[in-house]
Design a protein around this motif. Structure first.
Motif, short mmCIF file in Angstrom:
data_model
loop_
_atom_site.label_atom_id
_atom_site.label_comp_id
_atom_site.label_asym_id
_atom_site.label_seq_id
_atom_site.Cartn_x
_atom_site.Cartn_y
_atom_site.Cartn_z
N ALA A 62 17.58 -13.22 36.23
CA ALA A 62 16.90 -12.20 35.43
C ALA A 62 16.17 -12.91 34.31
O ALA A 62 16.74 -13.73 33.59
N GLU B 134 15.00 -13.03 30.95
CA GLU B 134 15.21 -12.34 29.69
C GLU B 134 14.96 -13.22 28.48
O GLU B 134 14.79 -12.71 27.37
N GLU B 135 14.93 -14.53 28.64
CA GLU B 135 14.62 -15.45 27.56
C GLU B 135 14.00 -16.71 28.16
O GLU B 135 14.13 -16.96 29.37
N ASP C 173 15.54 -18.95 30.89
CA ASP C 173 15.68 -18.45 32.26
C ASP C 173 14.57 -18.97 33.17
O ASP C 173 14.68 -18.92 34.40
N TYR D 85 15.05 -8.28 40.28
CA TYR D 85 14.83 -7.80 38.92
C TYR D 85 13.34 -7.58 38.65
O TYR D 85 12.48 -8.28 39.17
N THR E 160 11.34 -7.41 35.01
CA THR E 160 11.44 -7.51 33.55
C THR E 160 10.20 -6.90 32.92
O THR E 160 9.08 -7.39 33.12
N SER F 104 8.14 -6.99 30.29
CA SER F 104 7.89 -7.96 29.23
C SER F 104 6.63 -7.65 28.43
O SER F 104 6.52 -8.05 27.27
N ILE G 141 14.66 -4.33 33.63
CA ILE G 141 15.12 -4.83 32.34
C ILE G 141 13.99 -4.74 31.33
O ILE G 141 12.88 -5.24 31.59
N GLU G 142 14.22 -4.12 30.19
CA GLU G 142 13.21 -4.05 29.14
C GLU G 142 13.58 -5.03 28.03
O GLU G 142 14.67 -4.95 27.46
N LEU G 143 12.68 -5.96 27.73
CA LEU G 143 12.96 -6.94 26.70
C LEU G 143 13.03 -6.29 25.32
O LEU G 143 12.27 -5.37 25.01
N THR G 144 13.92 -6.79 24.51
CA THR G 144 13.99 -6.34 23.12
C THR G 144 12.88 -7.01 22.32
O THR G 144 12.23 -7.96 22.78
N GLN H 267 13.72 -10.65 21.94
CA GLN H 267 13.50 -11.45 23.14
C GLN H 267 12.01 -11.74 23.35
O GLN H 267 11.63 -12.86 23.70
#
Length: 361
Positions: free
Chosen positions: A179, A181-182, A185, A248, A250, A252, A316-319, A322
């Protein structure tokens, strides 16, 4: 045996010559560079070719179909545009060459496939350059002098005139196994990209292993693990079924997928004033139409992907934090653009950044 009198022979000869001349004057002119305006009742017809990088149902193809429809209506049927979906006339690179040499008159193309030719066009590969708001990004694409004047001039050196730039939506990542996410990865992650050298550099900044590839090969490459991930707007991830072979997605919003409505420069400059005005008017009014089209398709496909139980994909939704980590890594690529890509010492990028800053969020 039929015997013609001399007088009748001359009359027949004159009629044949006249019919030939009239046919030539009123016949098809694919270039549309002679005769009166298309709606002037002179019998002039125009047959053009419009090639896209997407297929029936996707944003670029729907754009070209709508453009063709409007031109036909405005010209009272005098303008006929054949729309080609991706693959109909070859690869993305083939289509660029066809536009350059006049084999096609119009094309929707992505700057990512012209980056080796028009160096400044790689500007769209820079991550986190445009505002987070897709609406604000489209406003900048509509009004930017850096793009609509300065960058256009660079393309016209290669017989390509971008008449407009428009977003197909924010870019997202998909992946298998990992995934995204940062930035860590992406370590050694096999990422499919377009051929633009700056796109490769953007992913090297995350320590990824970028791999240029035509999208026609991508589904199979993802399915077999030849590459592990890719980037695209949501509608394209959905319609091309990429999410079906990825674990996944993302969200982004690291970039916008920018497309260009382009024409062969010599062909365009050869249009009569009325026809050129009709083309320009249609290009301008299509900006609002295509924004709503991409928005609708992206929203609908997001729901489809989220709710597809047969092909489950974790979304997945990045914060904010992130996204900032990725943004920090991406800043060095702007220096790379200025020092290693730009042929004008980054002047177009500097002007565009000023325009973006002035527009605010």
């Amino acid at each position: 045996m039929i015997i013609f009198k001399t007088k009748n022979v001359w009359i027949l000869a004159i009629l044949i010559v006249l019919s030939t001349v009239l046919a030539a004057c009123g016949g098809d002119n694919g270039n549309g560079d002679s005769g009166e305006s298309a709606d002037g009742g002179d019998g002039q017809s125009y047959n053009w070719r419009f090639v896209t990088e997407e297929v029936d149902g996707q944003v670029q193809y729907e754009y070209a179909e709508e453009f063709a429809k409007r031109m036909k209506e405005k010209s009272d049927g005098a303008v006929n545009i054949d729309v080609y979906e991706f693959g109909g006339l070859g690869s993305e690179t083939d289509q660029v060459e066809q536009l350059q040499n006049g084999a096609v008159e119009l094309a929707v193309m992505s700057p990512g496939f012209t980056g080796n030719m028009v160096k400044e066009g790689q500007i769209f590969a820079l991550h986190f350059l445009f505002p987070d708001s897709v609406e604000k990004t489209q406003e900048i694409l509509n009004t930017s002098e850096a793009l609509n004047t300065d960058l256009r001039e660079r393309y016209e050196e290669y017989s390509i005139s971008p008449l407009s730039y428009w977003t197909e939506g924010a870019m997202q990542w998909t992946s298998s196994g990992t995934a995204l996410e940062e930035p860590s990865d992406f370590q050694n992650f096999k990422m499919r990209t377009q051929t633009s050298p700056l796109i490769l550099e953007s992913y090297k900044a995350y320590d990824a292993d970028p791999t240029p590839m035509s999208w026609s090969e991508l589904y199979t490459a993802l399915d077999r693990g030849t590459v592990e991930g890719q980037e695209n707007p949501i509608f394209f991830i959905g319609d091309a079924s990429f999410y079906e072979v990825q674990d996944y997605m993302t969200v982004s919003n690291h970039n916008n997928y920018v497309a260009m409505t382009t024409v062969n420069t010599e062909w365009y400059e050869g249009l009569n004033d009325d026809m050129k005005a009709m083309v320009d008017e249609t290009v301008e009014e299509m900006q609002e139409w295509v924004f709503e089209e991409q928005k609708s398709q992206n929203e609908e496909w997001l729901e489809t992907i989220k709710n597809d139980e047969e092909n489950p994909t974790e979304v997945i939704e990045l914060t904010k934090e992130q996204r900032q980590m990725f943004k920090d890594k991406a800043m060095s690529v702007r220096d790379f653009y200025r020092e290693n890509v730009s042929t004008v010492d980054g002047e177009i990028l500097d002007k565009l950044q000023e325009e973006i800053s002035s527009a605010g969020e």
